[in-house]
Design an enzyme around this catalytic site. Structure first.
Site, PDB file in Angstrom:
ATOM      1  N   LYS A   1      12.313 -20.631 -69.792  1.00 24.07           N
ATOM      2  CA  LYS A   1      10.485 -21.166 -70.398  1.00 24.07           C
ATOM      3  C   LYS A   1      10.607 -22.245 -71.909  1.00 24.07           C
ATOM      4  CE  LYS A   1       6.749 -17.971 -71.657  1.00 24.07           C
ATOM      5  NZ  LYS A   1       5.790 -18.882 -72.169  1.00 24.07           N
TER       6      LYS A   1
ATOM      7  N   GLY B   1      -2.444 -14.992 -77.178  1.00 18.25           N
ATOM      8  CA  GLY B   1      -2.847 -14.170 -78.046  1.00 18.25           C
ATOM      9  C   GLY B   1      -3.850 -13.800 -78.235  1.00 18.25           C
TER      10      GLY B   1
ATOM     11  N   ALA C   1      -1.144 -17.786 -71.267  1.00 14.40           N
ATOM     12  CA  ALA C   1      -1.208 -17.418 -72.607  1.00 14.40           C
ATOM     13  C   ALA C   1      -2.868 -17.673 -72.313  1.00 14.40           C
ATOM     14  CB  ALA C   1      -0.815 -18.969 -73.170  1.00 14.40           C
ATOM     15  N   GLY C   2      -3.057 -16.976 -73.342  1.00 17.54           N
ATOM     16  CA  GLY C   2      -4.823 -16.943 -73.370  1.00 17.54           C
ATOM     17  C   GLY C   2      -5.189 -15.988 -72.560  1.00 17.54           C
TER      18      GLY C   2
ATOM     19  N   ASN D   1       1.090 -11.392 -71.650  1.00 22.71           N
ATOM     20  CA  ASN D   1       1.479 -10.756 -72.465  1.00 22.71           C
ATOM     21  C   ASN D   1       0.668 -10.148 -73.370  1.00 22.71           C
ATOM     22  OD1 ASN D   1       4.240 -11.304 -74.423  1.00 22.71           O
ATOM     23  ND2 ASN D   1       3.595  -8.977 -74.087  1.00 22.71           N
ATOM     24  N   THR D   2       0.007 -10.420 -74.070  1.00 26.59           N
ATOM     25  CA  THR D   2      -0.762  -9.629 -75.059  1.00 26.59           C
ATOM     26  C   THR D   2      -1.372  -8.569 -74.414  1.00 26.59           C
ATOM     27  OG1 THR D   2      -0.320 -11.815 -77.154  1.00 26.59           O
ATOM     28  CG2 THR D   2      -1.749 -10.025 -77.025  1.00 26.59           C
TER      29      THR D   2
HETATM   30  C1  LIG Z   1       5.096 -13.876 -74.237  1.00 27.47           C
HETATM   31  C2  LIG Z   1       5.388 -15.367 -74.062  1.00 27.47           C
HETATM   32  O1  LIG Z   1       5.549 -16.272 -73.563  1.00 27.47           O
HETATM   33  C3  LIG Z   1       3.391 -15.570 -74.541  1.00 27.47           C
HETATM   34  O2  LIG Z   1       4.284 -16.733 -75.423  1.00 27.47           O
HETATM   35  C4  LIG Z   1       2.748 -16.673 -73.506  1.00 27.47           C
HETATM   36  O3  LIG Z   1       2.457 -17.749 -73.916  1.00 27.47           O
HETATM   37  C5  LIG Z   1       1.508 -15.554 -73.292  1.00 27.47           C
HETATM   38  O4  LIG Z   1       0.448 -15.255 -73.842  1.00 27.47           O
HETATM   39  P1  LIG Z   1      -0.084 -14.192 -73.916  1.00 27.47           P
HETATM   40  O5  LIG Z   1      -0.124 -13.794 -75.117  1.00 27.47           O
HETATM   41  O6  LIG Z   1      -1.671 -14.822 -74.528  1.00 27.47           O
HETATM   42  O7  LIG Z   1      -0.709 -13.403 -73.193  1.00 27.47           O
END
Ligand SMILES: CC(=O)[C@@H](O)[C@H](O)COP(=O)(O)O
Length: 257
Positions: free
Chosen positions: A96, A157, A184-185, A206-207
């Site tokens: 990635k 995040g 992301a986001g 992730n976050t």
């Molecule tokens: C874990 C990872 O690869 C992050 O850089 C990804 O972009 C997830 O983003 P969030 O934490 O906003 O879900």
């Protein structure tokens, strides 16, 4: 079934592995989510003198496919080096590719991203580029050898959810044959449902899971939200209309007319 670089997958949820309250919670979350792919940051786990060894072993033992990432890289040379290290550690050609261009928004540097994607693809990597919803950049990434695109929907995040739905919709319309993963986001299961309803193929997050009060429960909620969005997309949704349309038949008319 989702196919990424010839690998067939049942789950459309990809999970990050950072920020969990403990390794045990991470393990239980991954299992409960039924995800088949986790992403791991080489730089984060080896930063500050950490060897990353125990963490990497834990990830390998999860029994899911590992998608190493180049989080924290700001230059082509850093990203290429990190990708090569990841290939050694996890014995995978998947990477990635994250190349951060702006410190406050963590927006990708799309110019360096295309360059790094070309170098890595030529070296046999299967690249998953973290990009924006820009159609021209998407096209350049495909020309560079990428077979998947991973646009953000909001800054990493931020948990803001989709900020540019017309842009994401345009991406789906433009790249009809390419797997598109929102990366992301995402903050809530309903955000994931929304992007899946737009026809995206999967969601990486992730976050929102790792920082939830109960990450295990939240991972399950996301898995269901993603499934719901996928099924709604396949089922074909009504377009919103300005005017009311009675849903009950008028007396004297056939119910199925
Ligand atoms: C874990 C990872 O690869 C992050 O850089 C990804 O972009 C997830 O983003 P969030 O934490 O906003 O879900």
């Amino acid at each position: 079934m989702l196919t990424l670089y010839d690998v067939k997958l049942s789950s459309r949820l990809l999970l990050g592995t950072a920020r969990y309250p403990s390794p045990a919670v991470l393990v239980d979350t991954v299992r409960h989510s039924k995800t088949e792919i986790v992403t791991v940051s080489l730089r984060r786990e080896t930063a500050g003198g950490k060897s990353g060894g125990a963490f990497f072993e834990l990830i390998k033992e999860l029994g899911v496919r590992v998608l190493p990432n180049t989080a924290g890289c700001h230059s082509v040379s850093e990203a290429v080096l990190t990708a090569k290290m990841a290939r050694e550690v996890f014995k995978t050609n998947w990477i990635k590719l994250e190349l951060i261009g702006h410190q406050d928004t963590l927006q990708p540097d799309v110019f360096q991203l295309v360059e790094a994607a070309r170098i890595l693809s030529d070296d046999g990597f299967e690249v998953f580029p973290y990009t924006t919803e820009d159609l021209v950049v998407g096209e350049r990434l495909l020309e560079a050898g990428c077979k998947v695109l991973m646009p953000w929907c909001a800054p990493i995040g931020s948990a803001m959810g989709p900020q540019n739905i017309p842009g994401l919709r345009a991406m789906r319309a433009e790249f009809t044959e390419i797997p598109l993963i929102v990366d992301a986001g995402i903050g809530r299961p309903s955000h994931a449902t929304t992007v899946m309803e737009l026809g995206f193929d999967a969601v990486l997050l992730n976050t929102a899971v790792a920082s939830a009060q109960d990450p295990i429960l939240m991972a399950g909620a996301f898995a269901k939200g993603i499934e719901a969005g996928r099924e709604a997309y396949l089922a074909g949704m009504l377009e919103p209309r300005d005017m009311a349309v009675p849903s009950t038949p008028v007396i004297g008319k056939g119910v199925f007319a």
